[in-house]
Design a protein around this motif. Structure first.
Motif, mmCIF file in Angstrom:
data_model
loop_
_atom_site.group_PDB
_atom_site.id
_atom_site.type_symbol
_atom_site.label_atom_id
_atom_site.label_comp_id
_atom_site.label_asym_id
_atom_site.label_seq_id
_atom_site.Cartn_x
_atom_site.Cartn_y
_atom_site.Cartn_z
ATOM 1 N N SER A 197 0.848 -1.183 0.000
ATOM 2 C CA SER A 197 0.000 0.000 0.000
ATOM 3 C C SER A 197 0.887 1.237 0.000
ATOM 4 C CB SER A 197 -0.875 -0.020 1.251
ATOM 5 O OG SER A 197 -1.493 1.212 1.433
ATOM 6 N N PRO A 198 0.445 2.327 -0.622
ATOM 7 C CA PRO A 198 1.265 3.541 -0.583
ATOM 8 C C PRO A 198 1.490 4.051 0.832
ATOM 9 C CG PRO A 198 -0.612 3.830 -2.051
ATOM 10 C CD PRO A 198 -0.757 2.497 -1.398
ATOM 11 N N SER A 199 0.595 3.731 1.753
ATOM 12 C CA SER A 199 0.764 4.197 3.124
ATOM 13 C C SER A 199 1.659 3.274 3.941
ATOM 14 C CB SER A 199 -0.592 4.325 3.807
ATOM 15 O OG SER A 199 -1.217 3.068 3.863
ATOM 16 N N THR A 200 1.986 2.090 3.424
ATOM 17 C CA THR A 200 2.867 1.171 4.132
ATOM 18 C C THR A 200 4.283 1.717 4.077
ATOM 19 O OG1 THR A 200 1.484 -0.678 3.489
ATOM 20 C CG2 THR A 200 3.678 -1.202 4.290
ATOM 21 N N ARG A 201 4.894 1.896 5.205
ATOM 22 C CA ARG A 201 6.229 2.477 5.264
ATOM 23 C C ARG A 201 7.287 1.437 4.884
ATOM 24 N NH1 ARG A 201 4.167 7.022 4.738
ATOM 25 N NH2 ARG A 201 3.367 8.057 6.538
ATOM 26 N N CYS A 202 8.361 1.909 4.295
ATOM 27 C CA CYS A 202 9.459 1.025 3.925
ATOM 28 C C CYS A 202 10.508 1.045 5.033
ATOM 29 C CB CYS A 202 10.046 1.470 2.594
ATOM 30 S SG CYS A 202 10.761 3.124 2.632
ATOM 31 N N ALA A 203 11.648 0.411 4.786
ATOM 32 C CA ALA A 203 12.700 0.335 5.792
ATOM 33 C C ALA A 203 13.348 1.698 6.038
ATOM 34 C CB ALA A 203 13.755 -0.676 5.367
ATOM 35 N N GLN A 204 13.281 2.614 5.065
ATOM 36 C CA GLN A 204 13.880 3.936 5.228
ATOM 37 C C GLN A 204 13.014 4.863 6.070
ATOM 38 O OE1 GLN A 204 14.354 5.234 1.212
ATOM 39 N NE2 GLN A 204 16.379 4.291 1.004
ATOM 40 N N CYS A 205 11.702 4.706 6.007
ATOM 41 C CA CYS A 205 10.789 5.576 6.755
ATOM 42 C C CYS A 205 10.814 5.205 8.236
ATOM 43 C CB CYS A 205 9.366 5.434 6.222
ATOM 44 S SG CYS A 205 9.180 5.903 4.508
ATOM 45 N N ARG A 206 10.677 6.218 9.080
ATOM 46 C CA ARG A 206 10.618 5.945 10.522
ATOM 47 C C ARG A 206 9.691 6.954 11.185
ATOM 48 N NH1 ARG A 206 15.748 8.566 10.281
ATOM 49 N NH2 ARG A 206 15.581 10.539 11.362
ATOM 50 N N PRO A 207 8.958 6.521 12.198
ATOM 51 C CA PRO A 207 8.068 7.452 12.901
ATOM 52 C C PRO A 207 8.864 8.352 13.851
ATOM 53 C CG PRO A 207 7.971 5.288 13.915
ATOM 54 C CD PRO A 207 8.854 5.158 12.705
ATOM 55 N N ALA A 208 8.238 9.411 14.288
ATOM 56 C CA ALA A 208 8.868 10.283 15.280
ATOM 57 C C ALA A 208 8.930 9.548 16.609
ATOM 58 C CB ALA A 208 8.065 11.574 15.428
ATOM 59 N N SER A 209 9.957 9.848 17.391
ATOM 60 C CA SER A 209 10.066 9.206 18.699
ATOM 61 C C SER A 209 10.609 10.214 19.704
ATOM 62 C CB SER A 209 10.987 7.987 18.624
ATOM 63 O OG SER A 209 12.300 8.379 18.306
ATOM 64 N N ALA A 210 10.258 10.003 20.943
ATOM 65 C CA ALA A 210 10.740 10.832 22.044
ATOM 66 C C ALA A 210 11.011 9.919 23.232
ATOM 67 C CB ALA A 210 9.714 11.893 22.411
ATOM 68 N N ARG A 211 12.156 10.133 23.874
ATOM 69 C CA ARG A 211 12.469 9.320 25.049
ATOM 70 C C ARG A 211 13.141 10.201 26.090
ATOM 71 N NH1 ARG A 211 17.859 7.315 24.922
ATOM 72 N NH2 ARG A 211 18.880 7.914 23.002
ATOM 73 N N PRO A 212 12.871 9.913 27.356
ATOM 74 C CA PRO A 212 13.488 10.726 28.409
ATOM 75 C C PRO A 212 14.979 10.400 28.540
ATOM 76 C CG PRO A 212 12.144 9.006 29.365
ATOM 77 C CD PRO A 212 11.946 8.937 27.889
ATOM 78 N N ILE A 213 15.789 11.450 28.669
ATOM 79 C CA ILE A 213 17.234 11.267 28.833
ATOM 80 C C ILE A 213 17.612 11.325 30.311
ATOM 81 C CG2 ILE A 213 19.495 12.236 28.313
ATOM 82 C CD1 ILE A 213 18.302 13.460 25.843
ATOM 83 N N ALA A 258 10.370 12.490 12.649
ATOM 84 C CA ALA A 258 10.003 11.442 11.690
ATOM 85 C C ALA A 258 10.735 11.677 10.377
ATOM 86 C CB ALA A 258 8.505 11.447 11.452
ATOM 87 N N TYR A 259 10.949 10.596 9.640
ATOM 88 C CA TYR A 259 11.536 10.688 8.310
ATOM 89 C C TYR A 259 10.666 9.873 7.368
ATOM 90 C CZ TYR A 259 14.545 10.073 4.304
ATOM 91 O OH TYR A 259 15.024 10.049 3.032
ATOM 92 N N ILE A 260 10.254 10.495 6.283
ATOM 93 C CA ILE A 260 9.459 9.803 5.274
ATOM 94 C C ILE A 260 10.236 9.899 3.971
ATOM 95 C CG2 ILE A 260 7.273 9.739 4.031
ATOM 96 C CD1 ILE A 260 5.996 11.059 6.474
ATOM 97 N N CYS A 261 10.510 8.747 3.358
ATOM 98 C CA CYS A 261 11.298 8.732 2.129
ATOM 99 C C CYS A 261 10.526 9.406 0.991
ATOM 100 C CB CYS A 261 11.681 7.302 1.751
ATOM 101 S SG CYS A 261 10.306 6.321 1.120
ATOM 102 N N GLU A 262 11.236 9.670 -0.097
ATOM 103 C CA GLU A 262 10.646 10.387 -1.227
ATOM 104 C C GLU A 262 9.471 9.619 -1.834
ATOM 105 O OE1 GLU A 262 12.050 12.089 -5.570
ATOM 106 O OE2 GLU A 262 13.553 11.675 -4.040
ATOM 107 N N LYS A 263 9.561 8.302 -1.831
ATOM 108 C CA LYS A 263 8.501 7.470 -2.417
ATOM 109 C C LYS A 263 7.174 7.624 -1.666
ATOM 110 C CE LYS A 263 7.359 2.619 -3.077
ATOM 111 N NZ LYS A 263 7.785 1.259 -2.803
ATOM 112 N N HIS A 264 7.236 7.792 -0.347
ATOM 113 C CA HIS A 264 6.028 7.862 0.471
ATOM 114 C C HIS A 264 5.627 9.289 0.840
ATOM 115 C CE1 HIS A 264 7.327 3.625 1.269
ATOM 116 N NE2 HIS A 264 6.098 3.482 0.832
ATOM 117 N N THR A 265 6.384 10.280 0.387
ATOM 118 C CA THR A 265 6.035 11.669 0.655
ATOM 119 C C THR A 265 4.856 12.067 -0.230
ATOM 120 O OG1 THR A 265 8.337 12.165 1.146
ATOM 121 C CG2 THR A 265 6.899 14.037 0.687
#
Length: 108
Positions: free
Chosen positions: A35-51, A75-82
Motif C-alpha cells: 500500500s502507498p501508506s505502508t512504510r518502507c525500511a527507510q521511513c521511521r516514525p517520530a520518537s521521544a524518550r526521556p534522557i 520522523a523521516y518519510i522517504c521520497e517514495k512515500h512523501t
C-alpha cells in the motif's frame, strides 16, 4: 443432497493444490498487500524518550518523574512515500469555465 449430507460435504478438507474460489480467496487474502501508506525500511516514525530526570515527586506513595529532559527524533518519510504538495495534474480539468465551451449555438 439432504442438509446433513451437505454440511458433511462442506467440512471435507480441500486438496493442497485445490483451485476452487474458496481456496483461491484464502491464498490471495494471505498475501501482504503493498500500500502507498505502508512504510518502507527507510521511513521511521517520530520518537521521544526521556534522557534525564530533573525533578521527582511522591504521588500516591510512589516516586515518579515530574520534569525530565527529552531527546526527540523527528520522523523521516522517504521520497517514495512523501505525499505530493499539490493535486495531480488531471485534477485541474475538473473545473471548466464558459470560455472553454464551443461558442456557436446549435438550432433545436
Amino acid at each position: 443432497m439432504r442438509l446433513s449430507t451437505m454440511s458433511a460435504y462442506n467440512r471435507l478438507p480441500h486438496a493442497p493444490d485445490c483451485d476452487c474460489s474458496v481456496c483461491w480467496s484464502r491464498r490471495e487474502m494471505a498475501k501482504p498487500a503493498p500500500s502507498p501508506s505502508t512504510r518502507c525500511a527507510q521511513c521511521r516514525p517520530a520518537s521521544a524518550r526521556p534522557i534525564r530526570t530533573l525533578q521527582m515527586g511522591c504521588i500516591g506513595g510512589t516516586w515518579k518523574p515530574l520534569v525530565s529532559e527529552w531527546q526527540v527524533e523527528p520522523a523521516y518519510i522517504c521520497e517514495k512515500h512523501t505525499p505530493p504538495e499539490r493535486p495531480a495534474k488531471w485534477w485541474s480539468v475538473a473545473y471548466q469555465d464558459s470560455t472553454s465551451a464551443p461558442s456557436e449555438q446549435f438550432p433545436f
